[in-house]
Design a protein around this motif. Structure first.
Motif, PDB file in Angstrom:
ATOM      1  N   LEU A   1      10.680   0.270  -7.683  1.00  0.00           N
ATOM      2  CA  LEU A   1       9.990  -0.961  -8.080  1.00  0.00           C
ATOM      3  C   LEU A   1      10.696  -1.667  -9.232  1.00  0.00           C
ATOM      4  O   LEU A   1      10.150  -2.597  -9.825  1.00  0.00           O
ATOM      5  N   SER A   2      11.913  -1.247  -9.535  1.00  0.00           N
ATOM      6  CA  SER A   2      12.627  -1.789 -10.693  1.00  0.00           C
ATOM      7  C   SER A   2      12.956  -3.271 -10.551  1.00  0.00           C
ATOM      8  O   SER A   2      13.213  -3.943 -11.539  1.00  0.00           O
ATOM      9  N   GLY A   3      12.921  -3.793  -9.337  1.00  0.00           N
ATOM     10  CA  GLY A   3      13.223  -5.208  -9.144  1.00  0.00           C
ATOM     11  C   GLY A   3      12.107  -6.140  -9.576  1.00  0.00           C
ATOM     12  O   GLY A   3      12.332  -7.345  -9.714  1.00  0.00           O
ATOM     13  N   LEU A   4      10.921  -5.602  -9.803  1.00  0.00           N
ATOM     14  CA  LEU A   4       9.786  -6.427 -10.226  1.00  0.00           C
ATOM     15  C   LEU A   4       9.676  -6.354 -11.746  1.00  0.00           C
ATOM     16  O   LEU A   4       8.955  -5.529 -12.299  1.00  0.00           O
ATOM     17  N   ALA A   5      10.384  -7.250 -12.421  1.00  0.00           N
ATOM     18  CA  ALA A   5      10.450  -7.192 -13.889  1.00  0.00           C
ATOM     19  C   ALA A   5       9.098  -7.429 -14.540  1.00  0.00           C
ATOM     20  O   ALA A   5       8.863  -6.999 -15.676  1.00  0.00           O
ATOM     21  N   TYR A   6       8.195  -8.096 -13.846  1.00  0.00           N
ATOM     22  CA  TYR A   6       6.893  -8.454 -14.409  1.00  0.00           C
ATOM     23  C   TYR A   6       5.791  -7.482 -13.997  1.00  0.00           C
ATOM     24  O   TYR A   6       4.626  -7.672 -14.336  1.00  0.00           O
ATOM     25  N   LEU A   7       6.143  -6.399 -13.296  1.00  0.00           N
ATOM     26  CA  LEU A   7       5.134  -5.491 -12.762  1.00  0.00           C
ATOM     27  C   LEU A   7       4.288  -4.863 -13.863  1.00  0.00           C
ATOM     28  O   LEU A   7       3.070  -4.754 -13.741  1.00  0.00           O
ATOM     29  N   LEU A   8       4.924  -4.425 -14.950  1.00  0.00           N
ATOM     30  CA  LEU A   8       4.184  -3.803 -16.048  1.00  0.00           C
ATOM     31  C   LEU A   8       3.080  -4.713 -16.549  1.00  0.00           C
ATOM     32  O   LEU A   8       1.931  -4.292 -16.705  1.00  0.00           O
ATOM     33  N   TRP A   9       3.400  -5.975 -16.799  1.00  0.00           N
ATOM     34  CA  TRP A   9       2.428  -6.900 -17.384  1.00  0.00           C
ATOM     35  C   TRP A   9       1.346  -7.291 -16.380  1.00  0.00           C
ATOM     36  O   TRP A   9       0.194  -7.471 -16.747  1.00  0.00           O
ATOM     37  N   PHE A  10       1.715  -7.394 -15.096  1.00  0.00           N
ATOM     38  CA  PHE A  10       0.708  -7.704 -14.086  1.00  0.00           C
ATOM     39  C   PHE A  10      -0.304  -6.566 -13.982  1.00  0.00           C
ATOM     40  O   PHE A  10      -1.516  -6.794 -13.967  1.00  0.00           O
ATOM     41  N   ALA A  11       0.200  -5.328 -13.925  1.00  0.00           N
ATOM     42  CA  ALA A  11      -0.702  -4.180 -13.807  1.00  0.00           C
ATOM     43  C   ALA A  11      -1.539  -3.999 -15.068  1.00  0.00           C
ATOM     44  O   ALA A  11      -2.721  -3.642 -14.990  1.00  0.00           O
ATOM     45  N   GLU A  12      -0.959  -4.260 -16.237  1.00  0.00           N
ATOM     46  CA  GLU A  12      -1.741  -4.164 -17.477  1.00  0.00           C
ATOM     47  C   GLU A  12      -2.832  -5.225 -17.513  1.00  0.00           C
ATOM     48  O   GLU A  12      -3.950  -4.960 -17.967  1.00  0.00           O
ATOM     49  N   LEU A  13      -2.515  -6.432 -17.040  1.00  0.00           N
ATOM     50  CA  LEU A  13      -3.544  -7.471 -16.972  1.00  0.00           C
ATOM     51  C   LEU A  13      -4.671  -7.035 -16.052  1.00  0.00           C
ATOM     52  O   LEU A  13      -5.858  -7.200 -16.378  1.00  0.00           O
ATOM     53  N   GLU A  14      -4.332  -6.459 -14.926  1.00  0.00           N
ATOM     54  CA  GLU A  14      -5.382  -6.023 -13.999  1.00  0.00           C
ATOM     55  C   GLU A  14      -6.242  -4.922 -14.620  1.00  0.00           C
ATOM     56  O   GLU A  14      -7.467  -4.917 -14.459  1.00  0.00           O
ATOM     57  N   TRP A  15      -5.619  -3.988 -15.323  1.00  0.00           N
ATOM     58  CA  TRP A  15      -6.385  -2.929 -15.984  1.00  0.00           C
ATOM     59  C   TRP A  15      -7.378  -3.528 -16.982  1.00  0.00           C
ATOM     60  O   TRP A  15      -8.547  -3.120 -17.031  1.00  0.00           O
TER      61      TRP A  15
ATOM     62  N   PRO B   1       0.012   1.556 -15.490  1.00  0.00           N
ATOM     63  CA  PRO B   1       0.970   0.441 -15.435  1.00  0.00           C
ATOM     64  C   PRO B   1       2.357   0.812 -15.951  1.00  0.00           C
ATOM     65  O   PRO B   1       3.382   0.447 -15.335  1.00  0.00           O
ATOM     66  N   GLY B   2       2.422   1.526 -17.077  1.00  0.00           N
ATOM     67  CA  GLY B   2       3.720   1.932 -17.602  1.00  0.00           C
ATOM     68  C   GLY B   2       4.436   2.894 -16.672  1.00  0.00           C
ATOM     69  O   GLY B   2       5.645   2.776 -16.448  1.00  0.00           O
ATOM     70  N   PHE B   3       3.692   3.842 -16.118  1.00  0.00           N
ATOM     71  CA  PHE B   3       4.264   4.789 -15.161  1.00  0.00           C
ATOM     72  C   PHE B   3       4.792   4.059 -13.930  1.00  0.00           C
ATOM     73  O   PHE B   3       5.893   4.337 -13.447  1.00  0.00           O
TER      74      PHE B   3
ATOM     75  N   SER C   1       0.806  -1.222   0.000  1.00  0.00           N
ATOM     76  CA  SER C   1       0.000   0.000   0.000  1.00  0.00           C
ATOM     77  C   SER C   1       0.842   1.276   0.000  1.00  0.00           C
ATOM     78  O   SER C   1       0.520   2.221  -0.733  1.00  0.00           O
ATOM     79  N   PRO C   2       1.929   1.369   0.784  1.00  0.00           N
ATOM     80  CA  PRO C   2       2.728   2.608   0.753  1.00  0.00           C
ATOM     81  C   PRO C   2       3.286   2.909  -0.640  1.00  0.00           C
ATOM     82  O   PRO C   2       3.231   4.053  -1.099  1.00  0.00           O
ATOM     83  N   ALA C   3       3.822   1.891  -1.306  1.00  0.00           N
ATOM     84  CA  ALA C   3       4.379   2.094  -2.652  1.00  0.00           C
ATOM     85  C   ALA C   3       3.285   2.474  -3.637  1.00  0.00           C
ATOM     86  O   ALA C   3       3.487   3.316  -4.521  1.00  0.00           O
TER      87      ALA C   3
END
Length: 260
Positions: free
Chosen positions: A103-117, A94-96, A65-67
């Motif tokens: 958060l650069s250590g989460l290489a899959y973050l972009l795709w996870f957030a795009e899937l959620e959108w 998601p791109g932002f 939640s903080p991040a």
């Protein structure tokens, strides 16, 4: 008194851009106009923060939640809404989010957030009556030039990470104590209606076919794309599966085509 359009611009600069000096001389009546303006600004910021967090609960679960709150606050300050419908706000988030240094250590973050959108957008759709196979039979010798209309809640998504597994863990509240996500390409069909949603994996040829059909390409183009992925792909069976699943809602054909 400046014209209304100028007053509106100054008010927007004050609330959205945090630049209240120009509008202050126009705020008359009552006490503490700066305080009243600050209340409007806080309400504006809170509404955008809530809108983003509510659209990305799985992403909040993933990064904390903080991040999430820090990223959402930075997003609406740098990229305020450009359209009046708040439901549309957040497509670029998601791109932002994936570009945040922390958060650069989460290489899959972009795709996870795009899937959620995509899941959120699909879930608010409403089904329309599906197309019957008989409608296609009327064009059976001209199908290559026909394009299908699809359900409003239908989406297609490809990712180099199996983020559907991670999303399933979130939705089922079944996260293990330790979980390692390894890179692996997945191709998903997303379908939602009236608050419900699902996502299913497709093989490459089925994905290429359905994605082309679902985005309004002609059946001829969809067939070509599927056959490039698999020369043995059965186009007729794939078309039947798509229609029988209730995903097609209508068809468009060139004016030169007529039912048989």
């Amino acid at each position: 008194m400046p014209p209304l359009s100028e007053v509106q611009r100054l008010l927007r600069d004050a609330i959205v851009g945090g630049k209240p000096s120009a509008i202050m001389p126009l705020l008359v009546g009552g006490a503490d106009p700066a305080g009243r303006l600050a209340i409007h600004r806080r309400h504006y910021e809170q509404s955008l923060l809530t809108a983003l967090v509510d659209k990305f609960p799985g992403t909040t679960w993933l990064i904390g939640s903080p991040a999430m709150h820090a990223a959402a606050g930075a997003f609406f300050r740098h990229r305020p809404p450009t359209a009046p419908c708040i439901a549309e706000y957040g497509e670029d988030f998601p791109g932002f989010l994936s570009e945040r240094d922390e958060l650069s250590g989460l290489a899959y973050l972009l795709w996870f957030a795009e899937l959620e959108w995509l899941l959120v957008r699909a879930a608010i759709a409403v089904d329309v009556p599906p197309l019957g196979l008989q409608s296609l039979a009327e064009y059976r010798d001209q199908l290559a030039d026909v394009a299908l209309e699809s359900q409003p809640g239908l989406r297609y998504f490809a990712s180099p990470w199996p983020v559907d597994e991670l999303m399933t863990l979130y939705l089922t509240d079944a996260a293990p104590d330790r979980y390692v996500l390894s890179a692996a390409a997945v191709r998903l069909e997303i379908y939602g209606s009236r608050g419900a949603m699902r996502f299913d994996r497709l093989d490459r040829s089925e994905f290429m076919f359905r994605q082309a059909v679902g985005t309004g390409q002609t059946l001829g183009v969809a067939a070509e794309r599927a056959l490039e992925a698999d020369e043995s792909f059965d186009i007729g069976a794939a078309l039947q599966r798509f229609v029988m699943a209730g995903l097609a809602t209508g068809l468009r054909s060139p004016q030169s085509l007529r039912p048989l």
